[in-house]
Design a protein around this motif. Structure first.
Motif, short mmCIF file in Angstrom:
data_model
loop_
_atom_site.label_atom_id
_atom_site.label_comp_id
_atom_site.label_asym_id
_atom_site.label_seq_id
_atom_site.Cartn_x
_atom_site.Cartn_y
_atom_site.Cartn_z
N GLU A 142 -1.73 -1.95 -12.44
CA GLU A 142 -1.55 -0.78 -13.31
C GLU A 142 -0.15 -0.20 -13.23
O GLU A 142 0.39 0.29 -14.24
CB GLU A 142 -2.56 0.30 -12.93
CG GLU A 142 -4.01 -0.12 -13.12
CD GLU A 142 -4.97 1.01 -12.77
OE1 GLU A 142 -5.35 1.76 -13.69
OE2 GLU A 142 -5.33 1.13 -11.59
N THR A 143 0.45 -0.24 -12.06
CA THR A 143 1.71 0.50 -11.85
C THR A 143 2.90 -0.38 -11.51
O THR A 143 4.03 0.11 -11.51
CB THR A 143 1.53 1.53 -10.72
OG1 THR A 143 1.20 0.83 -9.50
CG2 THR A 143 0.40 2.50 -11.04
N PHE A 148 -7.73 -3.84 -3.06
CA PHE A 148 -7.56 -2.56 -3.75
C PHE A 148 -6.09 -2.28 -4.09
O PHE A 148 -5.79 -1.93 -5.25
CB PHE A 148 -8.15 -1.44 -2.90
CG PHE A 148 -9.65 -1.29 -3.06
CD1 PHE A 148 -10.18 -0.28 -3.85
CD2 PHE A 148 -10.51 -2.18 -2.44
CE1 PHE A 148 -11.55 -0.15 -4.00
CE2 PHE A 148 -11.88 -2.05 -2.59
CZ PHE A 148 -12.41 -1.04 -3.38
N PRO A 149 -5.14 -2.41 -3.17
CA PRO A 149 -3.74 -2.18 -3.55
C PRO A 149 -3.22 -3.19 -4.56
O PRO A 149 -2.37 -2.86 -5.39
CB PRO A 149 -2.98 -2.27 -2.22
CG PRO A 149 -3.88 -2.96 -1.27
CD PRO A 149 -5.27 -2.61 -1.71
N VAL A 184 -4.98 -4.54 -7.01
CA VAL A 184 -5.48 -4.10 -8.31
C VAL A 184 -4.65 -2.92 -8.81
O VAL A 184 -4.36 -2.80 -10.01
CB VAL A 184 -6.98 -3.73 -8.22
CG1 VAL A 184 -7.45 -3.06 -9.51
CG2 VAL A 184 -7.81 -4.97 -7.93
N LYS A 185 -4.24 -2.04 -7.90
CA LYS A 185 -3.41 -0.91 -8.28
C LYS A 185 -2.06 -1.37 -8.80
O LYS A 185 -1.48 -0.77 -9.72
CB LYS A 185 -3.24 0.03 -7.09
CG LYS A 185 -2.56 1.35 -7.45
CD LYS A 185 -2.51 2.29 -6.27
CE LYS A 185 -1.84 3.60 -6.66
NZ LYS A 185 -1.78 4.55 -5.52
N VAL A 186 -1.53 -2.47 -8.24
CA VAL A 186 -0.26 -3.03 -8.70
C VAL A 186 -0.37 -3.45 -10.15
O VAL A 186 0.60 -3.35 -10.92
CB VAL A 186 0.16 -4.21 -7.81
CG1 VAL A 186 1.33 -4.97 -8.42
CG2 VAL A 186 0.54 -3.72 -6.41
N LYS A 208 0.81 -1.22 0.00
CA LYS A 208 0.00 0.00 0.00
C LYS A 208 0.85 1.27 0.00
O LYS A 208 0.57 2.22 -0.74
CB LYS A 208 -0.91 0.03 1.24
CG LYS A 208 -2.07 -0.95 1.23
CD LYS A 208 -2.86 -0.78 2.53
CE LYS A 208 -4.02 -1.76 2.60
NZ LYS A 208 -4.77 -1.63 3.88
N ALA A 250 -12.87 -2.48 -6.95
CA ALA A 250 -11.52 -1.94 -7.02
C ALA A 250 -11.12 -1.57 -8.44
O ALA A 250 -10.02 -1.03 -8.65
CB ALA A 250 -10.52 -2.96 -6.46
N GLN A 294 7.92 -2.98 -3.28
CA GLN A 294 6.55 -3.41 -3.56
C GLN A 294 6.54 -4.78 -4.25
O GLN A 294 5.74 -5.67 -3.90
CB GLN A 294 5.85 -2.37 -4.44
CG GLN A 294 4.37 -2.63 -4.64
CD GLN A 294 3.75 -1.60 -5.56
OE1 GLN A 294 4.06 -1.57 -6.76
NE2 GLN A 294 2.88 -0.75 -5.02
N SER A 314 0.49 -10.55 -8.49
CA SER A 314 -0.77 -9.95 -8.07
C SER A 314 -1.95 -10.64 -8.73
O SER A 314 -2.99 -10.88 -8.09
CB SER A 314 -0.76 -8.45 -8.40
OG SER A 314 -1.95 -7.84 -7.96
N VAL A 321 -8.98 -3.02 -16.06
CA VAL A 321 -7.53 -3.24 -16.05
C VAL A 321 -7.20 -4.61 -16.65
O VAL A 321 -6.27 -4.75 -17.46
CB VAL A 321 -6.97 -3.14 -14.61
CG1 VAL A 321 -5.47 -3.45 -14.59
CG2 VAL A 321 -7.23 -1.76 -14.02
#
Length: 658
Positions: A599-600, A592-593, A595-597, A555, A629, A563, A609, A634
């Motif tokens: 993308e980034t 949620f974090p 799912v963000k991984v 996070k 999320a 990460q 992930s 994505v």
């Protein structure tokens, strides 16, 4: 003509402001900023009248907030700080106004930030006990003598005063702080020698009194520090107490703490620790504690031999030492006896790890950032005083009965002592096991869901934070003691394993669980593999410490490498099929974090992930969270781009109800 009207109007306003009801109306009108502006007027009568009105307005506490917000403090402080000869009336009214404002603690800090310090008026009679070295020549704080001229010093210190006041004009290679010390000290000692120490503050009547005044004055920090140190050399108990309290209040930033050290306050404070008066001892220890906030000053305090008198007081019976004093002593010792320092050097004369610094030397940082080796006082304890049964029993009692903050500090001191193996037997004899047990059985640790549905969540959150710090310190102490066979043979391993498990599963902050988990693993490895098959330790450590820590790294970490490592480790734990691991990951809010991984994150982090999210999607209860999320768009982008992980993304996409 206009000037006369302005003067007369302000004089009328000055008279009207005597009335309390009218003061409120004046303060809440447009007159207040005009009055503040008039403090810088060219006409002295205007400045005097404006200062008088503001001093009267400050008499009403209800006006303080609006006056401070209008910026009255910097303008009044400027009058007292200026080197230019100012009207005595203006200075008096400015001082009176600021003294009223400083009755509020927050305002007092604002005034001190402007370079003014509250100094107690102790009465001129109290200074009669001041015994300076007559015919002496000024020296620097480190004892260096200043070269004398052809004439000898005068009996009343006039030559020292002149030298001190003109030291900046001499070709001397001195630091600014040391110059200020010399200037301030020579001024105050000269005033004390001629019996005029408080006459400039309007306190002439006190010269005929035998008791100390309860009033205060405000002095620029350079003179204030010198006078407070001078008061510490007097015999009047009330004067010393008030001076020590003022030092504690004034030690609010690094500059002031360092200046008090340069002015020689520390040696006087340490000398007064064993004063017969409890009030003096309490004020002195509080001052030392506030000064020790600065690491360099703390080293100097330790080098001056503060440990022996503090430990001596700690050994006294409870009837001889008040609870408040005990708390301050423990606070002070916990800062000086930091277990992160080179601990064993406190117990033995030999150097540690090849260091050339022995037990009796301390590194004192100088203003230029370098270090100088200072020889410790011969009265400084070598640590063996702490191992006396009375001291250990007192520390263990604090673990059993005191509040959470004191428990943490007592555990830190005991950890320092436990660094020496010969001390372990005495620690065991002091019933350290019951003290540790008391810390691990705190209410926030034994009640599940403590503080979640409470009516006062802020207070509960603070209590959980303090409980976490106490438990972390106790866990470090326990881990240190587990290094010794003697302690391992005496401890009830099964009982402490259960207590540590409860702490691990409690609601204390995650960062406080690091030492709990480490200590639990260490205790489990020393106790054998089959301690409790129903709830294996490694599972609980993983669920309640490792997984939450990895998710927190995912996070909050700004480093792609950190990460990635956290996601890969989390994937490994889930892939090994650890019981309840997927539930723990979902419960900690990892979706949620993760799912963000997607993308980034790096390519390896994205693959890991996707694997974790796929495992979580096997439980339909997690579908809503994955969709919320933003995983679906994505995943589609990953599939359409035909990246190396597009097959994993497609497989996850098919499991979701889209």
């Amino acid at each position: 003509m206009f000037l006369q009207v302005k003067e007369q109007s302000l004089c009328i306003l000055w008279n009207l402001s005597v009335d309390e009801k009218l003061r409120a109306r004046i303060a809440n009108s447009e007159l207040l900023p005009i009055l503040i502006k008039f403090l810088e007027d060219d006409n002295v009568k205007v400045r005097e009248s404006a200062g008088g009105v503001l001093a009267n307005l400050a008499l009403s506490q209800s006006n303080h907030k609006i006056m401070v917000e209008a910026g009255v403090i910097p303008n009044l402080a400027k009058i007292l700080n200026t080197e230019v000869v100012e009207s005595k009336v203006v200075r008096k009214e400015a001082r009176n106004a600021l003294l009223e404002l400083t009755k509020d603690e927050y305002n007092r800090i604002l005034v001190m930030e402007e370079g003014l310090v509250l100094v107690p008026l102790v009465g001129a009679a109290a200074y009669k006990s001041f015994r300076p070295a007559l015919y002496s020549w000024p020296s620097l704080p480190d004892g260096t003598k200043i070269e004398q001229g052809s004439k000898g010093p005068s009996r009343y210190g006039a030559s020292e005063l002149l030298l001190g006041l003109n030291i900046r004009d001499r070709n001397l290679d001195l630091e600014e702080a040391k110059m200020n010390v010399v200037v301030g000290r020579t001024r105050q000692q000269f005033l004390a020698r001629i019996g005029a120490i408080e006459m400039e503050d309007g306190n002439k009547s006190n010269s005929e009194e035998g008791t100390s005044s309860q009033g205060f004055t405000l002095l620029p920090w350079m003179d204030a520090i010198a006078r407070l140190v001078l008061i510490l050399e007097l015999e009047d108990e009330l004067a010393i107490t008030r001076a020590a309290q003022s030092i504690a209040d004034a030690s609010f930033n690094e500059h002031m703490r360092f200046s008090f050290m340069q002015a020689g306050a520390i040696k006087h404070l340490i000398r007064l620790i064993n004063h017969p008066s409890d009030a003096v001892r309490s004020a002195v220890i509080l001052a030392l504690y506030r000064l020790s906030i600065s690491d360099g000053v703390c080293l100097k305090i330790e080098a001056e031999g503060v440990l022996y008198p503090l430990v001596y007081l700690l050994k006294q019976s409870e009837s001889a030492t008040s609870q408040g004093l005990i708390e301050m002593i423990v606070n002070m010792l916990s800062r000086i006896l930091d277990p992160n320092k080179e601990m064993k050097s406190k117990f033995y004369d030999g150097p540690l790890n090849g260091s050339k610094k022995g037990m009796n030397t301390t590194a004192i940082p100088t203003s230029d950032g370098n270090e100088t080796i200072a020889q410790e006082s011969s009265s400084s304890t070598d640590g063996r005083e702490l191992v006396e049964p009375t001291v250990l029993n007192r520390l263990v009692d604090i673990l059993k009965k005191s509040d959470l903050d004191l428990q943490r500090k007592a555990a830190s001191i005991l950890e320092f002592i436990a660094a020496s193996e010969p001390c372990v037997e005495q620690i065991i004899s002091a019933d350290i096991e019951s003290g540790l047990e008391a810390v691990f059985q705190q209410k926030p640790l034994t009640e599940k869901g403590y503080g979640i549905d409470d009516e006062k969540p802020e207070l509960q959150s603070l209590e959980l934070e303090e409980a976490g710090q106490a438990v972390s310190a106790a866990s470090r102490l326990l881990a240190k003691l587990l290094d010794y066979d003697l302690f391992r043979q005496s401890i009830n391993s099964l009982h402490f394993t259960k207590l540590l498990r409860a702490a691990l599963m409690s609601s204390i902050p995650l960062h406080n669980k690091d030492w709990v988990a480490a200590c639990l693993v260490k205790l489990s490895s020393l106790s054998g593999p089959n301690l409790d098959l129903e709830n294996p330790v490694n599972i609980e450590v993983t669920l309640y410490e490792t997984i939450p820590r990895l998710i927190e790294q995912i996070k909050s970490s700004f480093s792609p490498e950190v990460q990635e490592a956290a996601v890969l480790e989390l994937n490994r734990i889930i892939s090994e099929g650890l019981v309840d691991s997927t539930q723990a990951v979902a419960a900690e809010g990892a979706i949620f974090p993760l799912v963000k991984v997607l993308e980034t994150g790096t390519e390896r982090a994205v693959e890991a992930s996707l694997t974790i999210l796929y495992n979580l999607s096997m439980n339909s209860e997690n579908h809503a969270a994955i969709i919320a999320a933003g995983a679906v768009p994505v995943l589609r982008r990953i599939v359409l781009s035909e990246r190396s992980s597009w097959m994993r993304a497609l497989r996850l996409l098919r499991t979701l109800p889209t």
